[in-house]
Design an enzyme around this catalytic site. Structure first.
Site, PDB file in Angstrom:
ATOM      1  N   ARG A 189     -26.850 -30.598 -19.326  1.00  0.00           N
ATOM      2  CA  ARG A 189     -25.836 -31.297 -19.321  1.00  0.00           C
ATOM      3  C   ARG A 189     -25.997 -31.681 -17.788  1.00  0.00           C
ATOM      4  NH1 ARG A 189     -22.998 -27.071 -18.277  1.00  0.00           N
ATOM      5  NH2 ARG A 189     -23.085 -27.559 -15.566  1.00  0.00           N
ATOM      6  N   GLU A 244     -25.200 -32.755 -11.131  1.00  0.00           N
ATOM      7  CA  GLU A 244     -26.366 -32.528 -11.344  1.00  0.00           C
ATOM      8  C   GLU A 244     -26.409 -33.110 -12.484  1.00  0.00           C
ATOM      9  OE1 GLU A 244     -26.678 -28.081 -10.630  1.00  0.00           O
ATOM     10  OE2 GLU A 244     -24.421 -28.020 -11.761  1.00  0.00           O
ATOM     11  N   ASN A 297     -28.110 -30.409 -15.311  1.00  0.00           N
ATOM     12  CA  ASN A 297     -28.995 -29.431 -15.996  1.00  0.00           C
ATOM     13  C   ASN A 297     -29.263 -29.089 -17.389  1.00  0.00           C
ATOM     14  OD1 ASN A 297     -26.446 -27.979 -14.130  1.00  0.00           O
ATOM     15  ND2 ASN A 297     -25.568 -29.031 -14.991  1.00  0.00           N
ATOM     16  N   SER A 315     -24.293 -24.091 -20.297  1.00  0.00           N
ATOM     17  CA  SER A 315     -23.917 -23.193 -21.232  1.00  0.00           C
ATOM     18  C   SER A 315     -21.859 -23.952 -22.060  1.00  0.00           C
ATOM     19  CB  SER A 315     -23.490 -21.900 -20.972  1.00  0.00           C
ATOM     20  OG  SER A 315     -22.848 -21.658 -19.974  1.00  0.00           O
ATOM     21  N   LYS A 337     -32.942 -29.310  -7.968  1.00  0.00           N
ATOM     22  CA  LYS A 337     -32.279 -30.495  -7.244  1.00  0.00           C
ATOM     23  C   LYS A 337     -33.039 -31.250  -6.120  1.00  0.00           C
ATOM     24  CE  LYS A 337     -28.567 -27.800  -7.654  1.00  0.00           C
ATOM     25  NZ  LYS A 337     -28.694 -26.854  -8.813  1.00  0.00           N
ATOM     26  N   LYS A 393     -27.088 -28.528  -0.282  1.00  0.00           N
ATOM     27  CA  LYS A 393     -27.462 -27.615  -1.559  1.00  0.00           C
ATOM     28  C   LYS A 393     -29.112 -26.944  -1.170  1.00  0.00           C
ATOM     29  CE  LYS A 393     -24.401 -30.147  -5.013  1.00  0.00           C
ATOM     30  NZ  LYS A 393     -25.355 -30.725  -5.773  1.00  0.00           N
ATOM     31  N   GLU A 398     -29.653 -22.483  -9.311  1.00  0.00           N
ATOM     32  CA  GLU A 398     -28.889 -22.925 -10.633  1.00  0.00           C
ATOM     33  C   GLU A 398     -27.412 -22.398 -10.331  1.00  0.00           C
ATOM     34  OE1 GLU A 398     -28.719 -25.676 -11.971  1.00  0.00           O
ATOM     35  OE2 GLU A 398     -30.991 -25.893 -11.667  1.00  0.00           O
ATOM     36  N   GLY A 399     -26.681 -22.135 -10.704  1.00  0.00           N
ATOM     37  CA  GLY A 399     -25.031 -21.897 -10.737  1.00  0.00           C
ATOM     38  C   GLY A 399     -24.294 -21.679  -9.436  1.00  0.00           C
ATOM     39  N   ARG A 450     -13.911 -28.993 -16.470  1.00  0.00           N
ATOM     40  CA  ARG A 450     -14.081 -27.723 -16.006  1.00  0.00           C
ATOM     41  C   ARG A 450     -12.495 -28.397 -14.929  1.00  0.00           C
ATOM     42  NH1 ARG A 450     -19.205 -27.040 -14.714  1.00  0.00           N
ATOM     43  NH2 ARG A 450     -19.648 -28.793 -15.349  1.00  0.00           N
TER      44      ARG A 450
END
Length: 562
Positions: free
Chosen positions: A201, A217, A219, A224, A397, A451, A455-456, A538
């Site tokens: 994604r 970014e 992924n 998910s 990253k 950064k 992840e997250g 989102r």
């Protein structure tokens, strides 16, 4: 990423009502976002002429749309103009819809909701009205998805590039070091992944001042919400249809979203390529997962759409074997897994054809050596890994920042048009050994995001904290700066939205982030699948830096093309 997006919570990177970007030059590399030639010069795309279709729009194939009405689709109604009584009706109907259709997550207030299915479920946090989004940028994001898929695959095959690019990071970041250690072992034994599966994604924000769609970014592990994102698109289409006279918006302007079935297709075809109809697809999951229903939607799609084994070389379907999924934690894989002589991974007595990671992307997933032993065991096996260790590293990253350097994309891609399309959506990215950029970030920290290799959500550094963190690293002089990169801060347009969480709806000023899923499957030299595969939108309150859905910052949304 686990229970959020590419992990339990993916950050919506930037927030601001107005951009503090200035048009003057400042210390530069070729991607300096303060340069008007790269980031401040408007790249406005002309609006497409739109014909209102009778079926939801798709973006797997991006063509110019024919028109009968010679003007663009109108933006969706401003949610702040919707009467409070109508908002209440929308909220009530949305709650019923979520309950009936499985748009659900585990209740954060319940200890059992992350371990026992069907216990203490609540509706997923959602927006009640889809977010307006320019069709030209939607097409752009869809068009580059297969190119990014191919890029990840090619980068993953260049072990020297991955090891060298992350060499400084591994010295100061124990998590990256452990991943590279496993990668090094695979290189030493010449482990070749003949069947390679990617469920990716790529996340974007639309910068308000430059009108550029910029990548946040890419992924490559545990991307998910393919299950729940499809449901949100259906929810919004249903609400717009039901209240069409009140809201006066066309539900067909919400693009079709088939992410869960396209993910299932890729997993099933990888299982088929593996060649053992008795083997299973194993979901590697966290011990406690409140986003389990997103994962169960994927398992359900596999069961319903692929009930029989279908050999890709034979047109007949055999009714003796079906695609079966199992769920195991990393600790369980270590305890129950074994490697047979031919490289077959057997877990709890079942041969594993495909491993789909919904865990393993963060240090918190490795509470002991047991989890690391499981990761190594899986990498050593001949099972198809989604992702393999090299795919995982390709999405870090630091690799994203390395790929943004001049002439690096040319190392992996030949087509100049494809390279130009990717570069167009690159934001400014720099390592912390670029002294001019670090100095500028200390002087103007509001223009940067710092950064780490994580992840997250909840990991990035913003605003004055960027200055403080950089000065601290300079004072320490330990080389710890290699654990971070600097990224241009993106300032998206602030919109109005109606957010609903725990049954309560409220109007907010918000910003949004678009994620485009991609599926990729290669067997040796043959590319079996390479396509755009749905999307995730989102939305979060504009005053919040972080934006993870599962972490409580953002809500699931869909897009309304204008």
């Amino acid at each position: 990423m686990g229970s959020g997006c590419s992990s339990p919570s993916i950050s919506l990177t930037s927030i601001s009502a107005t951009s503090p970007f200035q048009s003057q030059e400042s210390p530069s590399n070729y991607l300096n976002f303060c340069s008007p030639t790269r980031f401040l010069e408007p790249h406005l795309l002309k609006s497409s002429k739109i014909f209102i279709l009778k079926s939801p729009l798709k973006c797997a194939k991006v063509h110019k749309m024919q028109t009968q009405v010679e003007d663009s689709a109108k933006p969706i109604v401003d949610p702040h103009d919707i009467d409070p009584k109508l908002v209440q009706k929308l909220a009530n109907d949305a709650l019923v819809w979520c309950s009936l259709r499985g748009l659900l997550v585990g209740d954060r207030n319940s200890e059992r909701s992350g371990t026992v299915p069907g216990v203490d479920m609540v509706h997923a946090p959602v927006a009640l009205i889809p977010m307006s989004f320019p069709e030209s940028h939607w097409k752009q994001a869809c068009e580059v998805a297969p190119i990014f898929n191919e890029l990840v695959d090619r980068v993953s095959q260049d072990g020297e590039f991955l090891q060298q690019s992350l060499s400084r990071t591994r010295k100061v970041d124990p998590f990256t070091s452990r991943l590279l250690e496993i990668h090094s072992k695979m290189l030493e034994i010449n482990k070749i992944e003949e069947i390679r599966l990617g469920l990716h994604r790529s996340d974007y924000m639309l910068d308000e001042q430059t009108k550029l769609l910029l990548q946040i970014e890419l992924n490559t592990i545990s991307s998910s919400f393919p299950g729940l994102s499809c449901l949100v698109s259906e929810l919004h289409r249903s609400l717009l249809q039901q209240y069409r006279e009140d809201i006066a918006s066309d539900p067909n302007r919400i693009p079709a979203n088939n992410a869960v079935n396209q993910f299932a297709e890729a997993l099933a075809k990888a299982w088929n390529e593996y060649g053992d109809p008795r083997a299973v697809i194993m979901f590697a999951v966290q011990a406690e997962e409140r986003n389990m229903y997103d994962q169960h939607w994927l398992s359900a799609s596999l069961r319903e759409r692929y009930p029989t084994f279908n050999d890709r070389y034979i047109s007949l379907a055999y009714n003796t074997h079906q695609v079966t999924t199992i769920r195991k934690t990393l600790a369980e894989i270590d305890a129950l897994g074994e490697l047979q002589q031919d490289g077959t991974l057997v877990v709890d007595g079942q041969a594993v054809a495909v491993i789909y990671f919904r865990a393993g992307y963060a240090p918190s997933d490795y509470n002991s050596e047991s989890e690391w032993k499981a990761r190594l065991l899986m990498e050593q096996s001949r099972a198809v890994k989604c992702p393999s260790i090299s795919y995982h590293l390709a999405g870090s990253k630091k690799i994203q920042q390395e790929l943004a350097k001049p002439n690096v994309l040319e190392r992996f891609l030949e087509n100049k048009d494809d390279i130009a399309k990717l570069r167009k959506c690159f934001a400014g990215l720099w390592s912390l050994d670029e002294s001019d950029i670090v100095k500028d970030a200390i002087d103007r920290p509001e223009l940067y995001v710092m950064k780490p290799q994580r992840e997250g959500g909840g990991n990035n550094i913003y605003g004055e904290d960027v200055r403080d963190a950089l000065l601290k690293l300079q004072k320490e002089g330990t080389g710890s700066d290699a654990a971070y990169i600097l990224m241009q801060r993106i300032f998206p347009k602030i919109s109005h939205s109606i957010l609903m969480r725990e049954g309560i709806s409220h109007k907010e000023q918000t910003i949004s982030e678009l994620g485009i899923y991609g599926t990729y499957l290669r067997n040796k030299t043959e590319v079996v699948i390479n396509q755009q595969a749905g999307y995730l939108m989102r939305t979060k309150v504009s005053s919040s830096n972080e934006g993870g859905v599962a972490a409580g910052f953002a809500v699931l949304d869909s897009i309304y093309l204008v």
